[in-house]
Design a protein around this motif. Structure first.
Motif, PDB file in Angstrom:
ATOM      1  N   GLY A  23       0.779  -1.225   0.000  1.00 14.91           N
ATOM      2  CA  GLY A  23       0.000   0.000   0.000  1.00 14.91           C
ATOM      3  C   GLY A  23       0.814   1.280   0.000  1.00 14.91           C
ATOM      4  N   ILE A  24       2.099   1.227  -0.326  1.00 17.27           N
ATOM      5  CA  ILE A  24       2.889   2.453  -0.297  1.00 17.27           C
ATOM      6  C   ILE A  24       3.208   2.982  -1.685  1.00 17.27           C
ATOM      7  CG2 ILE A  24       3.914   1.979   1.952  1.00 17.27           C
ATOM      8  CD1 ILE A  24       6.479   1.145   0.430  1.00 17.27           C
ATOM      9  N   GLY A  25       2.580   2.444  -2.695  1.00 16.01           N
ATOM     10  CA  GLY A  25       2.782   2.957  -4.032  1.00 16.01           C
ATOM     11  C   GLY A  25       3.848   2.205  -4.786  1.00 16.01           C
ATOM     12  N   PRO A  26       4.275   2.761  -5.907  1.00 20.86           N
ATOM     13  CA  PRO A  26       5.275   2.101  -6.733  1.00 20.86           C
ATOM     14  C   PRO A  26       6.541   1.821  -5.935  1.00 20.86           C
ATOM     15  CG  PRO A  26       4.346   3.989  -7.873  1.00 20.86           C
ATOM     16  CD  PRO A  26       3.856   4.039  -6.456  1.00 20.86           C
ATOM     17  N   VAL A 115       3.317  15.267  -1.878  1.00 23.83           N
ATOM     18  CA  VAL A 115       2.886  15.545  -3.242  1.00 23.83           C
ATOM     19  C   VAL A 115       1.900  16.711  -3.249  1.00 23.83           C
ATOM     20  CG1 VAL A 115       1.006  13.849  -3.262  1.00 23.83           C
ATOM     21  CG2 VAL A 115       2.087  14.475  -5.378  1.00 23.83           C
ATOM     22  N   THR A 116       2.086  17.626  -4.203  1.00 24.84           N
ATOM     23  CA  THR A 116       1.198  18.785  -4.337  1.00 24.84           C
ATOM     24  C   THR A 116       0.598  18.907  -5.727  1.00 24.84           C
ATOM     25  OG1 THR A 116       3.053  20.232  -4.895  1.00 24.84           O
ATOM     26  CG2 THR A 116       2.416  20.103  -2.560  1.00 24.84           C
ATOM     27  N   GLY A 117       1.077  18.112  -6.686  1.00 28.07           N
ATOM     28  CA  GLY A 117       0.536  18.196  -8.034  1.00 28.07           C
ATOM     29  C   GLY A 117       1.131  17.146  -8.941  1.00 28.07           C
ATOM     30  N   GLY A 118       0.508  17.004 -10.106  1.00 26.97           N
ATOM     31  CA  GLY A 118       0.980  16.056 -11.096  1.00 26.97           C
ATOM     32  C   GLY A 118       0.374  14.686 -10.908  1.00 26.97           C
ATOM     33  N   PRO A 119       0.865  13.727 -11.649  1.00 27.46           N
ATOM     34  CA  PRO A 119       0.261  12.396 -11.586  1.00 27.46           C
ATOM     35  C   PRO A 119       0.616  11.587 -10.331  1.00 27.46           C
ATOM     36  CG  PRO A 119       2.106  12.377 -13.108  1.00 27.46           C
ATOM     37  CD  PRO A 119       1.895  13.810 -12.690  1.00 27.46           C
ATOM     38  N   SER A 120       1.682  11.907  -9.642  1.00 25.63           N
ATOM     39  CA  SER A 120       2.040  11.122  -8.460  1.00 25.63           C
ATOM     40  C   SER A 120       1.031  11.337  -7.347  1.00 25.63           C
ATOM     41  CB  SER A 120       3.433  11.501  -7.946  1.00 25.63           C
ATOM     42  OG  SER A 120       3.788  10.666  -6.859  1.00 25.63           O
ATOM     43  N   VAL A 121       0.673  10.261  -6.691  1.00 24.57           N
ATOM     44  CA  VAL A 121      -0.209  10.352  -5.528  1.00 24.57           C
ATOM     45  C   VAL A 121       0.563  10.027  -4.246  1.00 24.57           C
ATOM     46  CG1 VAL A 121      -2.331   9.893  -6.803  1.00 24.57           C
ATOM     47  CG2 VAL A 121      -1.048   7.982  -5.833  1.00 24.57           C
ATOM     48  N   TYR A 122       1.832   9.695  -4.393  1.00 24.65           N
ATOM     49  CA  TYR A 122       2.675   9.339  -3.256  1.00 24.65           C
ATOM     50  C   TYR A 122       3.770  10.384  -3.066  1.00 24.65           C
ATOM     51  CZ  TYR A 122       0.376   4.935  -4.080  1.00 24.65           C
ATOM     52  OH  TYR A 122      -0.578   3.977  -4.269  1.00 24.65           O
ATOM     53  N   GLY A 123       4.084  10.684  -1.805  1.00 23.92           N
ATOM     54  CA  GLY A 123       5.165  11.607  -1.482  1.00 23.92           C
ATOM     55  C   GLY A 123       6.516  10.982  -1.738  1.00 23.92           C
TER      56      GLY A 123
END
Length: 140
Positions: A23-26, A115-123
């Motif tokens: 659950g932590i992204g890529p 994350v503040t913008g763009g396609p990434s949803v993970y910090g």
């Protein structure tokens, strides 16, 4: 008993349907990180002021160090979490010095790695830091 079995099966289905089991992204490829630098070194003039930053070798695609204040430093993996294995995926501080960006995918992050913008949803992936005198230790 039958309802409990159905609930367990449903939960199993949802947890295996995710493309990342933790659950932590890529997944950024794991590498051993054990770096130390002097924050007073002439090599890192940006680390002498709050909000300053420096790039160092280490990590998977490099490490970005951001000075929060004289006693707190943050260290981030430079591989963008959106697509960490892309050859062009490497974050850097924007020329405005206000945020971090990956020009490859367009993801943006604040100076705390969120994350503040763009396609990434993970910090950004963060490494542990410890300051002893003027030596900053960075590890995972």
């Amino acid at each position: 008993m039958c309802k409990l079995w159905a609930l367990c099966a449903l939960l199993l289905l949802f947890t295996t349907a995710c493309n990342n089991s933790n659950g932590i992204g890529p997944r950024i490829p794991e590498v051993f990180v054990d770096e130390q630098i002097s924050v007073n070194s002439q090599l890192y003039p940006g680390l002498r002021q709050d909000g300053g930053y420096a790039y160092i070798n280490g990590g998977y695609k490099g490490i970005l160090i951001v000075r929060q204040n004289a006693s707190q430093y943050l260290a981030f993996e430079r591989a963008c979490p959106y697509d960490p294995t892309a050859s062009c995926s490497q974050v850097e501080v924007d020329p405005s010095n206000l945020f971090i960006v990956d020009d490859c995918c367009g993801s943006q992050f604040n100076m705390q790695g969120n994350v503040t913008g763009g396609p990434s949803v993970y910090g950004l992936q963060q490494y542990r830091t410890a300051l002893s005198g003027s030596l900053l230790y960075i590890s995972n």
